[in-house]
Design an enzyme around this catalytic site. Structure first.
Site, PDB file in Angstrom:
ATOM      1  N   HIS A 110       0.787  -1.234   0.000  1.00 55.14           N
ATOM      2  CA  HIS A 110       0.000   0.000   0.000  1.00 55.14           C
ATOM      3  C   HIS A 110       0.818   1.283   0.000  1.00 55.14           C
ATOM      4  O   HIS A 110       0.267   2.362  -0.156  1.00 55.14           O
ATOM      5  CB  HIS A 110      -0.975  -0.003   1.203  1.00 55.14           C
TER       6      HIS A 110
ATOM      7  N   ASP B 153      -9.645  -0.256   4.626  1.00 55.01           N
ATOM      8  CA  ASP B 153      -8.427  -0.862   5.186  1.00 55.01           C
ATOM      9  C   ASP B 153      -8.682  -1.227   6.650  1.00 55.01           C
ATOM     10  O   ASP B 153      -9.485  -0.574   7.321  1.00 55.01           O
ATOM     11  CB  ASP B 153      -7.300   0.184   5.101  1.00 55.01           C
TER      12      ASP B 153
ATOM     13  N   HIS C 160      -6.214  -0.880   8.584  1.00 51.97           N
ATOM     14  CA  HIS C 160      -5.201   0.037   9.107  1.00 51.97           C
ATOM     15  C   HIS C 160      -5.377   1.441   8.522  1.00 51.97           C
ATOM     16  O   HIS C 160      -5.904   1.604   7.435  1.00 51.97           O
ATOM     17  CB  HIS C 160      -3.798  -0.468   8.748  1.00 51.97           C
TER      18      HIS C 160
ATOM     19  N   ASP D 216      -2.730   3.513   7.922  1.00 50.66           N
ATOM     20  CA  ASP D 216      -1.580   3.805   7.038  1.00 50.66           C
ATOM     21  C   ASP D 216      -1.176   5.270   7.128  1.00 50.66           C
ATOM     22  O   ASP D 216      -0.771   5.874   6.119  1.00 50.66           O
ATOM     23  CB  ASP D 216      -1.913   3.427   5.588  1.00 50.66           C
TER      24      ASP D 216
ATOM     25  N   HIS E 181       4.573   1.087   3.963  1.00 47.61           N
ATOM     26  CA  HIS E 181       3.154   0.827   3.629  1.00 47.61           C
ATOM     27  C   HIS E 181       2.241   1.249   4.778  1.00 47.61           C
ATOM     28  O   HIS E 181       1.024   1.319   4.598  1.00 47.61           O
ATOM     29  CB  HIS E 181       2.903  -0.624   3.202  1.00 47.61           C
TER      30      HIS E 181
ATOM     31  N   ASP F  82      -7.476  -1.867   0.411  1.00 46.23           N
ATOM     32  CA  ASP F  82      -6.487  -2.813   0.939  1.00 46.23           C
ATOM     33  C   ASP F  82      -7.269  -4.078   1.293  1.00 46.23           C
ATOM     34  O   ASP F  82      -8.182  -4.024   2.104  1.00 46.23           O
ATOM     35  CB  ASP F  82      -5.851  -2.196   2.193  1.00 46.23           C
TER      36      ASP F  82
ATOM     37  N   ASP G  31      -6.765  -6.361   3.154  1.00 46.86           N
ATOM     38  CA  ASP G  31      -6.804  -6.754   4.558  1.00 46.86           C
ATOM     39  C   ASP G  31      -7.945  -6.069   5.329  1.00 46.86           C
ATOM     40  O   ASP G  31      -8.145  -6.322   6.514  1.00 46.86           O
ATOM     41  CB  ASP G  31      -5.451  -6.584   5.271  1.00 46.86           C
TER      42      ASP G  31
ATOM     43  N   GLU H 204      -2.221  -5.138  -1.567  1.00 45.19           N
ATOM     44  CA  GLU H 204      -1.810  -6.062  -0.514  1.00 45.19           C
ATOM     45  C   GLU H 204      -2.251  -7.516  -0.707  1.00 45.19           C
ATOM     46  O   GLU H 204      -2.253  -8.284   0.264  1.00 45.19           O
ATOM     47  CB  GLU H 204      -2.216  -5.541   0.886  1.00 45.19           C
TER      48      GLU H 204
HETATM   49  N1  1EE Z   1       0.424   0.250  11.477  1.00 47.28           N
HETATM   50  C1  1EE Z   1       1.254  -0.851  11.099  1.00 47.28           C
HETATM   51  C2  1EE Z   1       0.661  -1.674   9.970  1.00 47.28           C
HETATM   52  C3  1EE Z   1       0.642  -1.023   8.649  1.00 47.28           C
HETATM   53  C4  1EE Z   1      -0.172  -1.857   7.652  1.00 47.28           C
HETATM   54  C5  1EE Z   1      -0.066  -1.340   6.267  1.00 47.28           C
HETATM   55  B1  1EE Z   1      -1.223  -1.790   5.292  1.00 47.28           B
HETATM   56  O1  1EE Z   1      -1.013  -1.207   4.014  1.00 47.28           O
HETATM   57  O2  1EE Z   1      -1.290  -3.210   5.211  1.00 47.28           O
HETATM   58  O3  1EE Z   1      -2.474  -1.302   5.774  1.00 47.28           O
HETATM   59  C6  1EE Z   1       1.307  -1.854  12.242  1.00 47.28           C
HETATM   60  C7  1EE Z   1       2.307  -1.602  13.251  1.00 47.28           C
HETATM   61  N2  1EE Z   1       1.977  -2.359  14.452  1.00 47.28           N
HETATM   62  C8  1EE Z   1       2.958  -2.035  15.470  1.00 47.28           C
HETATM   63  C9  1EE Z   1       2.669  -2.720  16.754  1.00 47.28           C
HETATM   64  C10 1EE Z   1       2.609  -4.223  16.553  1.00 47.28           C
HETATM   65  O4  1EE Z   1       2.299  -4.876  17.762  1.00 47.28           O
HETATM   66  C11 1EE Z   1       1.617  -4.569  15.460  1.00 47.28           C
HETATM   67  C12 1EE Z   1       1.898  -3.809  14.211  1.00 47.28           C
HETATM   68  C13 1EE Z   1       2.625  -0.315  10.716  1.00 47.28           C
HETATM   69  O5  1EE Z   1       3.510  -1.097  10.393  1.00 47.28           O
HETATM   70  O6  1EE Z   1       2.784   0.938  10.746  1.00 47.28           O
HETATM   71 MN    MN Z   2      -4.011  -2.836   5.860  1.00 41.99          MN
HETATM   72 MN    MN Z   3      -3.134  -0.456   3.704  1.00 42.34          MN
END
Ligand code: 1EE
Ligand code: MN
Ligand code: MN
Ligand code: MN
Length: 301
Positions: free
Chosen positions: A98, A121, A123, A125, A138, A225, A227, A270
């Site tokens: 993403h 989504d 999330h 993002d 992403h 997304d 997910d 994704e």
């Molecule tokens: N907010 C997350 C997930 C992003 C997902 C991107 B997508 O495009 O797929 O929507 C999650 C970060 N998070 C940090 C704490 C952990 O325990 C779990 C994951 C991050 O990595 O910033």
């Molecule tokens: Mn997502």
């Molecule tokens: Mn996303």
């Protein structure tokens, strides 16, 4: 009425292998012909290989991983998408992770500066290079598009062209603490799974459109997304979160947006065919293709 399928085999915005194979699986599932059968003229210039962009010597910038790779690929995607949009074609971008939305939405906003963005989504993002815990870009595209990502020279090309009151989320259920703060501070409208349970998907889509497109006269960029869907519906994706959209709810969002007649760009992101057994991959890809068809007018009756 013409569609441009833009295959973006890209995984630099996150760490899992396979999401760069999403586009080929969607196209090989017959998406091109499926859209032609709906009456669209379909252009597909082959999957973008970004061959001129190297992955080499790209050390982190702060916490951001693969920053130069992500930035240059997104910049290339922005110009591909804006070129198609300028020619009156509807770009259907197949991801790929993403982070690509920096390019897709950046591209559409160049041609449709008054477009609104519906971000479906689990999330938000919307992490910044400062607030991210993972360093995966992403999880950050929205902060760059809003111009709240701070000063990152590598991403200077990303115009802060998205206004907070032109962005709305549907399906949120895994939002980091800092992201919740950012959403509140910027007054960004978000319909989590809680609102969907409370109001039903029909009402939520109406409320979402009321928030960013009250007169139903602004072009819509739908960034989907997979997910956002429940993992039982779309298992083959990198960051699955339980308690997601049913197939019908995801499909309804796409149908309802088609009905507005305002869709000008679609991202289907994704899908990672490298993460599950063949049947789960097939199911995820098939759901992805069905969502694209629904957004482009496939009707049940
Ligand atoms: N907010 C997350 C997930 C992003 C997902 C991107 B997508 O495009 O797929 O929507 C999650 C970060 N998070 C940090 C704490 C952990 O325990 C779990 C994951 C991050 O990595 O910033
Ligand atoms: Mn997502
Ligand atoms: Mn996303
Ligand atoms: Mn593959």
């Amino acid at each position: 009425k013409s569609v441009a399928i833009v295959g973006c085999p890209f995984r630099g915005g996150q760490a899992k292998l396979g999401v760069d194979h999403g586009p080929i699986h969607m196209v090989e599932a017959g998406l091109e012909q499926q859209l032609r059968d709906l009456g669209w003229e379909v252009r597909f210039d082959g999957h973008h290989q970004f061959e001129q962009i190297s992955e080499e010597n790209d050390p982190p910038i702060g916490k951001m991983k693969n920053p130069r790779f992500v930035s240059q690929v997104c910049k290339a995607v922005a110009s591909v998408v804006s070129d198609h949009a300028r020619r009156g074609q509807l770009p259907v971008v197949l991801g790929g992770d993403h982070s690509l939305a920096m390019g897709t939405i950046g591209g559409t906003l160049e041609v449709y500066p008054n477009a609104c963005v519906i971000w479906v989504d689990a999330h938000a993002d919307i992490n910044t290079p400062e607030t991210t815990e993972s360093g995966n870009i992403h999880g950050m595209p929205v902060s760059f598009l809003l111009g709240i990502a701070g000063n990152e020279p590598e991403f200077a090309w990303v115009k802060p062209a998205l206004r907070a009151n032109r962005l709305v989320y549907i399906g949120l259920r895994d939002v980091d603490a800092d992201e919740k703060r950012i959403l509140r501070e910027n007054g960004i409208k978000a319909f989590s799974m809680h609102e969907i349970d409370r109001h039903g998907i029909g009402k939520v889509v109406e409320l979402a459109l009321d928030a960013v497109n009250p007169n139903r006269d602004l072009p819509i960029h739908l960034s989907f997304d997979v997910d956002a869907l429940d993992p039982t519906v779309a298992p083959s994706t990198g960051t699955p979160v339980r308690g997601g959209l049913t197939f019908r709810e995801g499909h309804y969002i796409c149908e309802a947006i088609h009905e507005t007649g305002l869709l000008i760009a679609l991202d289907l992101m994704e899908v990672n065919p490298g993460l599950a057994d063949a049947e789960s991959v097939r199911k995820t890809v098939s759901v992805g293709c069905s969502l694209v068809r629904a957004a482009l007018g496939e009707a049940l009756l």
